[in-house]
Design an enzyme around this catalytic site. Structure first.
Site, PDB file in Angstrom:
ATOM      1  N   GLU A 182     -11.142 122.955   2.864  1.00 20.53           N
ATOM      2  CA  GLU A 182     -11.044 124.395   2.155  1.00 20.53           C
ATOM      3  C   GLU A 182      -9.826 124.878   1.463  1.00 20.53           C
ATOM      4  O   GLU A 182      -9.765 125.878   0.941  1.00 20.53           O
ATOM      5  CB  GLU A 182     -11.480 125.221   3.271  1.00 20.53           C
ATOM      6  CG  GLU A 182     -12.867 125.133   3.952  1.00 20.53           C
ATOM      7  CD  GLU A 182     -13.934 125.285   3.029  1.00 20.53           C
ATOM      8  OE1 GLU A 182     -13.553 125.860   1.682  1.00 20.53           O
ATOM      9  OE2 GLU A 182     -15.086 125.464   3.354  1.00 20.53           O
ATOM     10  N   ASP A 229     -21.870 118.605   2.346  1.00 21.15           N
ATOM     11  CA  ASP A 229     -21.532 120.021   2.236  1.00 21.15           C
ATOM     12  C   ASP A 229     -22.440 120.968   2.025  1.00 21.15           C
ATOM     13  O   ASP A 229     -23.509 120.470   1.473  1.00 21.15           O
ATOM     14  CB  ASP A 229     -20.126 119.751   1.233  1.00 21.15           C
ATOM     15  CG  ASP A 229     -19.019 120.741   1.552  1.00 21.15           C
ATOM     16  OD1 ASP A 229     -19.206 121.729   2.193  1.00 21.15           O
ATOM     17  OD2 ASP A 229     -17.948 120.491   0.989  1.00 21.15           O
ATOM     18  N   HIS A 272     -18.821 131.898   2.055  1.00 22.18           N
ATOM     19  CA  HIS A 272     -17.494 132.078   2.545  1.00 22.18           C
ATOM     20  C   HIS A 272     -17.487 133.530   3.006  1.00 22.18           C
ATOM     21  O   HIS A 272     -16.289 134.408   2.751  1.00 22.18           O
ATOM     22  CB  HIS A 272     -16.600 132.023   1.173  1.00 22.18           C
ATOM     23  CG  HIS A 272     -16.135 130.502   1.187  1.00 22.18           C
ATOM     24  ND1 HIS A 272     -15.160 130.156   0.386  1.00 22.18           N
ATOM     25  CD2 HIS A 272     -16.773 129.519   1.634  1.00 22.18           C
ATOM     26  CE1 HIS A 272     -15.012 128.703   0.321  1.00 22.18           C
ATOM     27  NE2 HIS A 272     -16.024 128.135   1.091  1.00 22.18           N
TER      28      HIS A 272
END
Length: 310
Positions: free
Chosen positions: A181, A207, A285
């Site tokens: 990240e 992912d 996110h």
């Protein structure tokens, strides 16, 4: 339908980029406890020389799964100021948590916008948090018949998928990587190790991707033709052919932005082929990342199929 209690536990583990130790310990404990029930007992590589990464080697591997264990977050700067770890969405009032020398705490994100200056971020707490402490989103698990919603589905879901595959995997490698990240950094030495020791040069990136105008919930796992990186077309075409042959639901993603451990592999001096394959999520996110259960099932099924046939 799968039991998601393991995933629920993992999204609550504090492991921002650079501080993945708690996640590494959890995974090693889980693997040690459960590997006796797996079809093949893997060789485990971790500790000195691997930082907080883990490599599992099953049988005679041809292909590796890469799944990053870190998350986005924040670091305490000076006073009450916070700076980003990776690219978290910043919304006033987001709940955060962490631990410093005074113990565990929960706080809120404060977004300070000024037309003449860059946006700044602070925490709201009645005491000062130790400088350098990292914070993560406060877990808030929500599950119904169709969806799971929580912080850090990216990438605890990718890690969880790899663990599901491990149960029946006969030949393959699973690499649990770090730092993804926040600009990456561990995939280079992981790729070096598996290439030089076992000649593995094919990779799948476990992912999570985005829901967009072209990638929707409940349409299957996304196979990425490209994002900010461009994998080799002949390799992606093989994966597409196998996916079609499998009958598992999938959709094709084409983006110009975003990246993953695949970009780090492509930048390495080793001739890796790679392809990003992951379930799409909404509210990326944020503390509210949302994934459809059917897409999760398709992701696991496709990884199992590809690891057998690639």
């Amino acid at each position: 339908m799968k039991d998601f209690s393991l995933l629920k536990e993992m999204v609550g583990i504090h492991a921002p980029s650079g501080n993945e130790g708690a996640m590494t310990k959890f995974l090693l404990d889980y693997i040690e406890k459960n590997k006796k029930n797996w079809k093949v007992q893997p060789e485990i590589f971790s500790g000195d020389g691997f930082q907080d990464c883990i490599i599992l080697k099953f049988g005679n591997p041809r292909t590796a799964i890469f799944a990053h264990t870190d998350s986005i977050g924040f670091t305490v700067k000076y006073g009450k100021e916070l700076i980003k770890v990776g690219g978290p969405v910043t919304e006033d009032g987001f709940k955060l948590c962490g631990t410093d020398s005074k113990g565990y705490f929960e706080t809120e994100l404060v977004v300070l916008e000024n037309e003449d200056e860059p946006t700044k971020y602070e925490y709201l707490l009645d005491r000062e948090i130790d400088r350098g402490t990292d914070l993560s989103f406060l877990p808030n698990w929500r599950e119904d018949e169709r969806f799971i919603q929580s912080c850090y589905m990216d990438n605890r879901l990718g890690v969880w998928t790899a663990l599901q595959v491990a149960e029946t995997l006969e030949n393959g490698v699973i690499c649990f990587s770090t730092y993804e990240e926040h600009r990456g950094g561990s995939v280079g030495f992981l790729g070096k190790y598996i290439y030089e020791n076992w000649s593995v040069k094919q990779a799948l990136i476990s992912d999570i991707t985005w829901v967009t105008e072209g990638i929707l919930h409940d349409k299957g796992v996304a196979i990425s033709i490209r994002d900010s990186g461009i994998p080799r077309k002949s390799y992606v075409d093989r994966i597409r052919s196998l996916a079609k042959e499998s009958g598992i639901a999938y959709q094709l993603e084409v983006e110009s932005a975003g990246g993953s451990d695949g970009n780090q592999l492509q930048a390495s001096p080793y001739p890796f082929d790679w392809c990003f394959i992951g379930a799409p999520e909404d509210h990326v996110h944020t503390p509210n990342e949302k994934v459809h259960k059917n897409d999760i099932a398709a992701m696991v099924d496709l990884y199992v199929y590809l690891m057998k046939h690639l």
